[in-house]
Design an enzyme around this catalytic site. Structure first.
Site, PDB file in Angstrom:
ATOM      1  N   LYS A 174      -2.293  -1.202  -3.902  1.00 18.68           N
ATOM      2  CA  LYS A 174      -3.056  -0.674  -3.921  1.00 18.68           C
ATOM      3  C   LYS A 174      -2.516   0.707  -3.910  1.00 18.68           C
ATOM      4  O   LYS A 174      -1.409   1.104  -3.233  1.00 18.68           O
ATOM      5  CB  LYS A 174      -3.787  -0.248  -2.873  1.00 18.68           C
ATOM      6  CG  LYS A 174      -4.300   0.282  -2.227  1.00 18.68           C
ATOM      7  CD  LYS A 174      -5.428   0.708  -0.862  1.00 18.68           C
ATOM      8  CE  LYS A 174      -6.025   2.008  -0.999  1.00 18.68           C
ATOM      9  NZ  LYS A 174      -6.232   2.048   0.781  1.00 18.68           N
ATOM     10  N   LYS A 227       1.226  -0.453  -0.075  1.00 18.54           N
ATOM     11  CA  LYS A 227       0.401   0.324  -0.311  1.00 18.54           C
ATOM     12  C   LYS A 227       0.421   1.514  -0.036  1.00 18.54           C
ATOM     13  O   LYS A 227       1.933   1.194   0.821  1.00 18.54           O
ATOM     14  CB  LYS A 227      -0.795   0.199   1.444  1.00 18.54           C
ATOM     15  CG  LYS A 227      -1.898   1.625   1.885  1.00 18.54           C
ATOM     16  CD  LYS A 227      -3.450   1.493   2.283  1.00 18.54           C
ATOM     17  CE  LYS A 227      -3.853   2.476   2.811  1.00 18.54           C
ATOM     18  NZ  LYS A 227      -4.728   2.298   3.601  1.00 18.54           N
TER      19      LYS A 227
END
Ligand code: PBG
Length: 325
Positions: free
Chosen positions: A248, A195
């Site tokens: 992400k 992330k």
């Protein structure tokens, strides 16, 4: 093979040929719809930068989950927006917290949809960070227990899968251990493994009211220029017991999705985040591009890069497009 012996256009000349040689497929099975759970009744607050998305109270969430299910979407991801925040993010692991209550409500009323819960503290802390703050620093190890408590409370409320998005080191192992010790050995973990610290989360932070009140998230979320580090992060989470690995954001990190897909044999998820959604919606509204076509091309691109499943605010629209053929 060289021209004129080989003519790639031969197999492009009509839709049936194109269908036959299509290498990537996008299906409603691949989609996960994120939802924002708010306190109260009859609450449906529009999120201006995310057209079609709302902060929803449980009664509306139940309806929305049914709509998703009826469109064939297999899973939703729940984010909570509590009424009160504090330094320890107690709302995140409260028995009667917003996510816990909402999950119970959904489970009472709707079957046949996988309920995934986002496990993080940022929506629940008054400072807006994803971990506890000690001496101005986001404390890693002290946060782990709170995350594990949060994940356990979600599982106890009926969540089918938990998804830690905080980016503290070691949280997957801590969550796995806590779930197992409490009889939730069958609850899978979808870890936000790679992330990045991205400006594309901006609309989400408005939606979830979770912007950090001081500093930023650069000491825990990943530095965008790094890709080897993503492999290390992913490998760690695999070792710690993650069942699904997430990358992400999605579109600016397609190379990471592709690399992660090659490195691990677990299912890979990609999060097509709020900013990616907002950009397309804004351009569509201005008439600068065809939002529907761009949506489908982006989702296909994320699949082609190697994602098995996509968390996307386009889930409902894409499901409709797919069923129209
Ligand atoms: C919470 C969380 C965030 C997102 C998902 N979980 C925000 C953040 O890390 O600041 C972003 C999702 C999106 O932008 O759609 N940690």
């Amino acid at each position: 093979m060289l021209f004129p012996d080989y003519r790639p256009r031969r197999l492009r000349q009509n839709e049936n040929f194109r269908r036959m040689i299509r290498e990537t497929r996008l299906s409603v099975d691949d989609l996960i719809l994120p939802l924002f759970a708010a306190e109260g009744k009859g609450v449906k607050n529009a999120i201006p930068s995310m057209p079609g998305h709302y902060q929803l109270s449980a009664d509306h969430i139940v309806k929305e989950v049914k709509v998703a299910r009826d469109l064939g979407i297999p899973a939703v991801m729940l984010f909570g927006i509590p009424n009160k925040k504090d330094a320890m993010g107690t709302g995140a692991y409260a028995k009667n917290g917003i996510v816990q209550k909402t999950v119970k409500r959904i489970k009472d009323k709707v079957s046949d949809v996988v309920i995934i819960t986002d496990v993080c503290l940022c929506e629940y802390t008054d400072h807006g960070h994803c971990g506890m703050v000690q001496g101005g620093i986001i404390a890693n190890d002290a946060t782990l227990e709170l995350l594990a408590r949060t994940a356990l409370s979600h599982a106890q409320a009926g969540a089918d899968m938990v998804a830690p998005s905080d980016m503290m080191d070691g949280r997957v192992a801590e969550i796995r251990e806590t779930l197992d010790e409490n009889g939730f050995e069958n609850t899978p973990i979808m870890s936000y493994a790679a992330k990045y610290c991205s400006a594309f989360y901006y609309p989400f932070r408005q939606a979830a009211e979770s912007a950090p009140q001081f500093g930023d998230r650069r000491t825990y979320q990943m530095d965008p220029p790094n890709s080897l580090e993503a492999i290390r992060e992913v490998s760690m989470d695999v070792e710690e017991g993650a069942d699904i690995i997430m990358v992400k954001p999605a579109l600016p990190y397609l190379d990471i999705i592709c690399r992660v897909r090659e490195e691990v044999d677990l299912p890979v998820a990609a999060y097509n985040v709020s900013g990616e959604f907002a950009m397309i919606k804004a351009a569509d509204k201005l008439g600068w591009l065809d939002g529907k076509k761009v949506m489908m091309e982006c989702l296909m691109g994320i699949r082609r890069a190697g994602a098995d499943m996509i968390l996307t605010y386009f889930a409902k629209e894409a499901a409709k497009e797919l069923s129209n053929g």
